[in-house]
Design a protein around this motif. Structure first.
Motif, short mmCIF file in Angstrom:
data_model
loop_
_atom_site.label_atom_id
_atom_site.label_comp_id
_atom_site.label_asym_id
_atom_site.label_seq_id
_atom_site.Cartn_x
_atom_site.Cartn_y
_atom_site.Cartn_z
N ALA A 78 -15.35 19.39 -12.23
CA ALA A 78 -14.31 18.74 -11.42
C ALA A 78 -14.88 18.11 -10.15
O ALA A 78 -14.43 17.05 -9.72
CB ALA A 78 -13.22 19.76 -11.08
N GLY A 101 -5.33 15.98 -14.79
CA GLY A 101 -5.16 17.34 -15.29
C GLY A 101 -3.77 17.62 -15.81
O GLY A 101 -3.60 18.17 -16.91
N LYS A 149 -9.09 18.57 -17.59
CA LYS A 149 -9.36 19.57 -16.56
C LYS A 149 -10.81 20.07 -16.70
O LYS A 149 -11.06 21.09 -17.33
CB LYS A 149 -8.40 20.74 -16.66
N TRP A 152 -11.52 22.68 -12.06
CA TRP A 152 -10.39 21.80 -11.70
C TRP A 152 -9.41 22.51 -10.77
O TRP A 152 -8.93 21.92 -9.80
CB TRP A 152 -9.67 21.32 -12.97
N ASP A 153 -9.10 23.75 -11.05
CA ASP A 153 -8.14 24.50 -10.23
C ASP A 153 -8.60 24.61 -8.78
O ASP A 153 -7.76 24.70 -7.87
CB ASP A 153 -7.93 25.91 -10.80
#
Length: 207
Positions: free
Chosen positions: A117, A143, A149, A153-154
């Motif tokens: 990411a 995403g 994603k 990514w989070d």
């Protein structure tokens, strides 16, 4: 990377052709983000469809090769594609040149070949016309709407509402209402701060 689940459209313009093009052509999506500045979302993301109509293509290499004066003239044709047609024409042509040069004329490689990411964010930030806020919004949209994603990514995607949360005309209306309310609150806060500073200055004894 998560399996890509592509929607049939993005609900950004209210025009079916324009909304479907944003999904079908990665160049159109990126151009829409470049144009998303000081104009409504609907105007910005209708731009790619209108550019294709006026210039006959959205192929990045072909757009980059057009004479800049011809390119700008297409932007100025009434109704103008953007509030600032000359400046935005230059940004879109620079974006097109970067896609053609750096990604083999395949904009989807920006995310499909990202290692994680943060690499994707770096790639987005390297594109003309894409600053930090737009890069974050693109991360969120890729995403949430496309299922793209990359690892981490989070940790990189924004937690606040963005266009990535828009999945219907109603959601777009709520998003735009929220942005208007936020801008109004910022203006009020700024005015109160300026008034406070003026009052303090007026009460200061002369040096």
């Amino acid at each position: 990377m998560a399996t890509t689940t592509r929607p049939d459209r993005l609900h950004f313009t209210g025009d079916e052709e324009a909304d479907r093009l944003l999904v079908a052509d990665p160049v159109a999506l990126l151009i829409g983000f470049v144009l998303d500045q000081q104009v409504p979302v609907q105007k910005a993301f209708s731009g790619p469809t209108e550019i294709r109509r006026r210039l006959g293509t959205l192929d990045a290499a072909s757009l980059a090769a057009i004479d800049p004066e011809v390119f700008a003239a297409a932007f100025r044709e009434r109704p103008a594609i953007h509030r600032f047609p000359g400046a935005m024409a230059a940004k879109v042509q620079a974006l097109s040149a970067a896609i053609a040069r750096d990604y083999g004329n395949d904009a989807s490689r920006i995310w499909s070949q990202a290692t994680d990411a943060r690499d994707l964010e770096r790639r987005l930030l390297g594109l003309p016309g894409i600053g930090p806020m737009k890069a974050k919004t693109l991360l969120a949209l890729l995403g949430k709407r496309f299922g793209i994603k990359p690892a981490g990514w989070d940790e990189v995607a924004p937690s606040h509402p963005t266009l990535g949360d828009v999945d219907s005309p109603e959601a777009l209306a709520r998003y735009q209402a929220g942005k208007r309310a936020l801008k109004a609150a910022v203006r009020v806060g700024r005015s109160e701060s300026e008034a406070g500073e003026a009052a303090m200055t007026a009460s200061d004894p002369p040096a």
